[in-house]
Each structure stands twice: as C-alpha cells, then as structure tokens.
Write an enzyme that holds these catalytic residues in place. Sequence first.
Site, PDB file in Angstrom:
ATOM      1  N   TRP A 262       7.328 -38.680  21.298  1.00  0.00           N
ATOM      2  CA  TRP A 262       7.114 -37.719  20.223  1.00  0.00           C
ATOM      3  C   TRP A 262       8.247 -37.845  19.213  1.00  0.00           C
ATOM      4  O   TRP A 262       9.421 -37.925  19.592  1.00  0.00           O
ATOM      5  CB  TRP A 262       7.065 -36.309  20.833  1.00  0.00           C
ATOM      6  CG  TRP A 262       6.928 -35.202  19.845  1.00  0.00           C
ATOM      7  CD1 TRP A 262       6.025 -35.097  18.837  1.00  0.00           C
ATOM      8  CD2 TRP A 262       7.727 -34.009  19.781  1.00  0.00           C
ATOM      9  NE1 TRP A 262       6.191 -33.920  18.148  1.00  0.00           N
ATOM     10  CE2 TRP A 262       7.232 -33.232  18.707  1.00  0.00           C
ATOM     11  CE3 TRP A 262       8.790 -33.523  20.533  1.00  0.00           C
ATOM     12  CZ2 TRP A 262       7.781 -32.001  18.380  1.00  0.00           C
ATOM     13  CZ3 TRP A 262       9.333 -32.303  20.199  1.00  0.00           C
ATOM     14  CH2 TRP A 262       8.831 -31.544  19.128  1.00  0.00           C
TER      15      TRP A 262
ATOM     16  N   ASP B  24       9.019 -32.713  29.520  1.00  0.00           N
ATOM     17  CA  ASP B  24       8.489 -32.010  28.355  1.00  0.00           C
ATOM     18  C   ASP B  24       7.010 -31.745  28.646  1.00  0.00           C
ATOM     19  O   ASP B  24       6.210 -32.689  28.732  1.00  0.00           O
ATOM     20  CB  ASP B  24       8.648 -32.864  27.097  1.00  0.00           C
ATOM     21  CG  ASP B  24       8.212 -32.142  25.828  1.00  0.00           C
ATOM     22  OD1 ASP B  24       7.735 -30.985  25.931  1.00  0.00           O
ATOM     23  OD2 ASP B  24       8.321 -32.734  24.737  1.00  0.00           O
TER      24      ASP B  24
ATOM     25  N   LYS C 292      -0.299 -25.507  22.009  1.00  0.00           N
ATOM     26  CA  LYS C 292      -1.613 -26.139  22.127  1.00  0.00           C
ATOM     27  C   LYS C 292      -2.534 -25.354  23.039  1.00  0.00           C
ATOM     28  O   LYS C 292      -3.644 -24.983  22.652  1.00  0.00           O
ATOM     29  CB  LYS C 292      -1.483 -27.579  22.641  1.00  0.00           C
ATOM     30  CG  LYS C 292      -0.939 -28.564  21.635  1.00  0.00           C
ATOM     31  CD  LYS C 292       0.569 -28.516  21.586  1.00  0.00           C
ATOM     32  CE  LYS C 292       1.151 -29.577  20.660  1.00  0.00           C
ATOM     33  NZ  LYS C 292       2.628 -29.449  20.558  1.00  0.00           N
TER      34      LYS C 292
END
Length: 347
Positions: free
Chosen positions: A75, A156, A192
């Site tokens: 990311w 993560d 999300k």
Amino acid sequence: MSKLCFFVQYLPIEGLAAFNKATAELLFGADNPVIKQGRVATLQSLSGTGSLRLAAAFIQRYFPEAKVLISSPTWGNHKNIFNDARVPWSEYRYYDPKTVGLDFEGMIADIQAAPDGSFVLLHGCAHNPTGIDPTPEQWEKIADVIQEKKHMPFFDVAYQGFASGSLDEDASSVRLFVERGLEVFVAQSYSKNLGLYAERIGAINVVCSAPEVANRVKSQLKRLARPMYSNPPIHGARIVANVVGDPVMFGEWKQEMEEMAGRIKNVRQKLYDSLSAKDKSGKDWSFILRQIGMFSYTGLNKTQSDNMTDKWHIYMTKDGRISLAGLSLAKCEYLADAIIDSFHNIS
C-alpha cells in the site's frame, strides 16, 4: 453547565472502552486466551493510517535499532508512514510478475536474511495492491521463519470480513501467529468493512507476553498518542460497538459482508471465464481466481495499462492493478477484450 457539556464529549486517550473490547474480540476471537488473560494492549486510533503511525512512533522510540520489512509492492502510504516516523525500512520480495502470483521463495529468503529482531509488515488478508495472499501452508512457513529469526510480526488488517466474507477466516493469519505464542502488532481499520471512511475508526493492538507487559505497552502508546492527536473520535467507535454488541445488527453486518465478498468473487469468475473463452493463445488466467479482495494485479505493464485507458477508456493504475469492486458482471466481457488486446498487441 456549557463547559461540562463541552468536556464530557471527549473520549479518554485510549478511546471508547466498548469499542476496544469489541475490536480485539473480532480480531483474535472472544475466547482467545490472550483476551481472557489480559495480554492485549488495544488503543482506538485514527483508522488504519493512524494506527500504523502510532505503532511506528512506538517502534522508533523503543526499538531504535530495528528495521521494518515491507512487501514489494505494498500500500502506497506504508513507506510514507515509516519515513515520517524516521523508522528505517527495506523491502522483501512478494510479487512475481512471471506468474502474476506470490514470490514465496523470495519472500522467505528476504525475511530470513533480515537482521534478527526486525519488524515484518504483513497484510492480514486481501493484500493491497496485488490481491495475492499466502496459502495457509505458506503462512505456517512464514511464521516458522519469523519465529526462528526473533522478528516481530506486524499485521495491517484493513479488510477483515471484506475479503472472504468471513470475519474469522480473514483473521486466521493473525490468529496463527498468536497461537504460536508470538508477540504481535496489529493495526485495524473499519473504513472498508463498515464503510466508516470519514469517521477515521481503527485500532492498534499489541499482543504481549504477560498482562503486566500489556499494561506497560498501553501506557506508552497513550503517551505517544497524547501529543499526536490527543484522543480519538467517538461516533464511529459507538457505531462499531453497537453493531458488534447487538446480535441482530451483527448478523446483518456479517450477511452484508458475505454478499459483498460473494459479488466480487462472482465478478472474478465471470472475468476469468470471459478471458479464457476469448483468448485463443492458451494463456492461463487462473491467477484472477487465486487472488482475493477488491483488487487484482492483471500482469499488464505501464504501456499496456496506458492502452487500456487510451483505446478502451478503462482507467487503472500504471502497475496493472484494477479494482474489481467497481466492476459489474455486464462489463466483464468488455474488460476481457481490452485486457487481451493490451496483453497481446502492446509490448
């Protein structure tokens, strides 16, 4: 009276207690011994980014000689976060463009070669940006090497429940490391899976060797959070606590995640079927089905990705990544035509 009303809206530095309890139980499982033994230090933080940044500050202060290993690719903000915290990092191999899959041997070799006691940043599920996750057997081997090298796993977790549709399945990699008895860092985000982007809701969890260690870690995390952002927001934390704490809403949420994950799986299958039917070259497109989550690495290079945009008006990142969350079943055949044209006719 007005001053009292003003101040009571502040959460404590560690955040909403009901949220912290719910989020740790979602991640590790309510019956996990680390929960029952009080070995998890959990702080509500500013979504995934803030949680990662708080952990990076902790590493910089208390592990000044340590390096963080980051997957290549990863990311985009990961490197920014550790640069800003002045934590040195290096990359480990992850993506193999030849197979459009995991470079597992390269990954293991790089983790093995890192200095003992390094932090290894891992994506808990639905690796961003590739959509490529290790298999359960590969996760076991990764845990073996990290344990052997006395590294610190740092997960993560941005898509729990949103990748496979199962909260438990998407947390299985984290739980494996915890079951091994390892101390583990985990950053969480609810942007999300609960759609709480604007509320900035997440947490940093540190699984420790003993309750007294967890208490000390939590105390130091609070010291770092205080000058950084003082205290976290309340409304999104209450949403998480209420949804998780109410059996009816919790059931509805899990059903919605299953439906969303199922829709993306259906799109993957349709795209794979379209590519396989239309491409007469015999190329194996099955990597699309092996990937998981919102994103897919198509294997297209920058020039081919430009062709997707310039000729076919399909907008994607230059590394060949597409977002399947924005793809409908009706557009899969058109996308397949564009991918085949770009792959075979553009070098």
